[in-house]
Design a protein around this motif. Structure first.
Motif, mmCIF file in Angstrom:
data_model
loop_
_atom_site.group_PDB
_atom_site.id
_atom_site.type_symbol
_atom_site.label_atom_id
_atom_site.label_comp_id
_atom_site.label_asym_id
_atom_site.label_seq_id
_atom_site.Cartn_x
_atom_site.Cartn_y
_atom_site.Cartn_z
ATOM 1 N N THR A 1 0.875 -1.151 -0.176
ATOM 2 C CA THR A 1 -0.121 0.062 -0.109
ATOM 3 C C THR A 1 0.953 1.071 -0.010
ATOM 4 O O THR A 1 1.609 1.608 0.943
ATOM 5 C CB THR A 1 -1.029 -0.025 1.161
ATOM 6 N N TRP A 2 1.031 1.983 -0.993
ATOM 7 C CA TRP A 2 1.909 3.153 -1.159
ATOM 8 C C TRP A 2 1.811 4.190 -0.348
ATOM 9 O O TRP A 2 2.583 4.594 0.450
ATOM 10 C CB TRP A 2 1.530 3.543 -2.684
ATOM 11 N N ALA B 1 7.879 3.403 -3.162
ATOM 12 C CA ALA B 1 7.457 1.981 -4.007
ATOM 13 C C ALA B 1 8.256 1.781 -5.119
ATOM 14 O O ALA B 1 8.271 0.471 -5.472
ATOM 15 C CB ALA B 1 5.736 2.554 -4.538
ATOM 16 N N ILE C 1 0.650 -3.022 -6.256
ATOM 17 C CA ILE C 1 0.588 -1.631 -5.431
ATOM 18 C C ILE C 1 -0.783 -1.293 -5.289
ATOM 19 O O ILE C 1 -1.679 -1.234 -6.343
ATOM 20 C CB ILE C 1 1.411 -0.674 -6.389
ATOM 21 N N ALA D 1 -2.582 1.840 -5.002
ATOM 22 C CA ALA D 1 -2.493 3.144 -5.074
ATOM 23 C C ALA D 1 -3.720 4.291 -4.862
ATOM 24 O O ALA D 1 -3.726 5.049 -5.415
ATOM 25 C CB ALA D 1 -1.714 3.340 -6.678
ATOM 26 N N ALA E 1 -2.652 7.680 -3.948
ATOM 27 C CA ALA E 1 -1.854 8.073 -4.694
ATOM 28 C C ALA E 1 -2.603 8.749 -6.028
ATOM 29 O O ALA E 1 -1.834 9.801 -6.531
ATOM 30 C CB ALA E 1 -0.583 7.121 -4.992
ATOM 31 N N VAL F 1 2.090 8.855 -11.002
ATOM 32 C CA VAL F 1 2.389 7.476 -10.986
ATOM 33 C C VAL F 1 2.719 7.171 -12.302
ATOM 34 O O VAL F 1 2.165 7.368 -13.633
ATOM 35 C CB VAL F 1 0.927 7.048 -10.779
ATOM 36 N N LEU G 1 -1.300 -2.272 -10.547
ATOM 37 C CA LEU G 1 -1.595 -1.479 -9.709
ATOM 38 C C LEU G 1 -3.105 -0.878 -9.664
ATOM 39 O O LEU G 1 -3.651 -0.904 -10.765
ATOM 40 C CB LEU G 1 -0.715 -0.053 -10.185
ATOM 41 N N GLY H 1 -6.188 1.695 -8.437
ATOM 42 C CA GLY H 1 -6.460 3.133 -8.005
ATOM 43 C C GLY H 1 -8.042 3.242 -7.967
ATOM 44 O O GLY H 1 -8.731 2.545 -8.316
#
Length: 398
Positions: A164-165, A176, A192, A194, A197, A203, A213, A215
């Motif tokens: 978990t960034w 990361a 990841i 993100a 983020a 990114v 990843l 998000g």
């Protein structure tokens, strides 16, 4: 280093954000305030559904769906076929994890101490039934995950590294890219999370070295709730077999056999909200227009200011760790539980978040924390809003 957004630019952005006029919002890490243009994009499609019919209107929104995918690829420095549009961070991350080959006894998953509780639940639900283990990577003296400690833990049984960034319980930013270098060198899959983020930090999936990843649209990106983005590295995609497919992700061929898509859209479904995707496309466009470097500079400036002023208040403990920090500011007020602080502030028109152990169980337990109050900022946040928040907390702390 980019210059922060000018006051006039921020004023213009706030003028185009209806929620900025009705609330003092410090819960952007939970869900940020969408722009009027994003809301208009959603509403316009809903009107098309009302006038044409939902299925017929859906055909007209294909362009916006692909626009969202293209813009997300630009945001991540990825290719469009490496992007799936999901219904949120956890659905995307969980779908990718569930698509891994079956786990075997003795295999290991290594996670940062700050791993999101929802991801841990997913991992435990699937992997531990097979006898796989989940182990926390030690943190360094600043609280960040320690790359050297990770390297020392590696052996042939490690099948996944998950990070978990930006943790949900504070402003720490994990290294990361450094973790990604280790994962690539040892050829270990690297996921990841993100969620916090995307829309707040640059990114670059190539620099991060990740295979997957995930998000969220609703947080710093200021998109609608119920949207998310999933990046899957093109060369890694063949290793993932979705647990669920339909006529979009695996259409039937002439023999009636499912043919799995050869792009990240194998994690999408034919049953999706086209209206929300229209809103997501607009939110992505706005973030790229403002420029993520400018967003990062502005958020960092505001969060540093808020931390410094909170630390000066008697009875207030600022809890953020790390050397590089995000727009999430965690704190506690002596003698008060975080939920009471949140409710008291809400009664004054100020929204913050509050997290308990389930959000980040390894980290909260290791630090002896049972709860935190969280004030998360955006590039929309103003000095006047910070002054209002501080005045309210000052009253609570006495």
């Amino acid at each position: 280093m980019p210059y922060p957004l000018s006051p006039s630019a921020v004023d213009a952005l706030r003028d185009g954000t209806p929620g900025a006029r009705s609330t003092t919002h410090f819960n952007h890490a939970g869900s940020s305030l969408p722009s009027a243009a994003t809301l208009a994009a959603i509403h316009a499609h809903l009107l098309r559904e009302a006038s044409l019919g939902p299925m017929e209107a859906g055909a007209t929104s294909v362009e916006q769906t692909e626009r969202a995918r293209t813009l997300a690829a630009k945001l991540f420095n990825a290719q469009s076929d490496e992007i799936a549009l999901t219904t949120g961070n956890s659905p995307g991350w969980g779908a990718a994890f569930a698509a891994l080959e079956p786990w075997r006894a003795g295999q290991r998953i290594l996670v940062a101490r700050h791993e999101w509780g929802g991801n841990l639940a997913t991992m435990r639900h699937i992997a531990q039934r097979a006898g796989a283990t989940i182990e926390a990577i030690p943190s360094d003296a600043t609280g960040r995950v320690d790359p050297d400690a990770l390297e020392a833990m590696l052996d042939e049984r490690v099948r996944l590294i998950a990070l978990t960034w930006l943790p949900a319980n504070g402003g720490l930013i994990n290294p990361a890219a450094a973790i990604g270098q280790i994962a690539r060198r040892h050829r270990i899959p690297y996921f990841i999370d993100a969620a916090q983020a995307v829309g707040q930090l640059p990114v670059d999936v190539a620099e991060l070295g990740c295979d997957v990843l995930a998000g969220a649209g609703r947080k710093a990106l200021r998109g609608p709730r119920g949207t998310g983005l999933l990046y899957v590295r093109r060369d890694f995609l063949p290793q993932l077999m979705p647990a669920f497919v339909d006529t979009y992700s695996a259409p039937l061929d002439a023999k009636g056999e499912p043919v799995l898509r050869d792009d990240a859209a194998r994690f999408e479904s034919s049953e999706a909200s086209m209206a929300l995707r229209c809103g997501l496309a607009n939110a992505l466009h706005e973030a790229l227009e403002i420029d993520i470097d400018n967003i990062r500079a502005r958020i960092d400036q505001i969060a540093c200011n808020l931390r410094a002023q909170l630390a000066e208040l008697p009875g207030v403990s600022v809890l953020d760790q790390g050397t590089e920090r995000s727009g999430l500011v965690s704190f506690n007020v002596a003698g008060l539980d975080a939920l009471s602080v949140r409710r008291t502030l809400a009664a004054q028109g100020i929204t913050i978040g509050s997290n308990g152990v389930p959000y980040t169980p390894f980290d909260m337990t290791s630090r002896g924390l049972t709860q935190i109050a969280r004030a998360s900022v955006s590039y929309l946040t103003t000095d006047a809003e910070i002054d209002k928040l501080l005045a309210a907390i000052r009253t609570l702390a006495y």
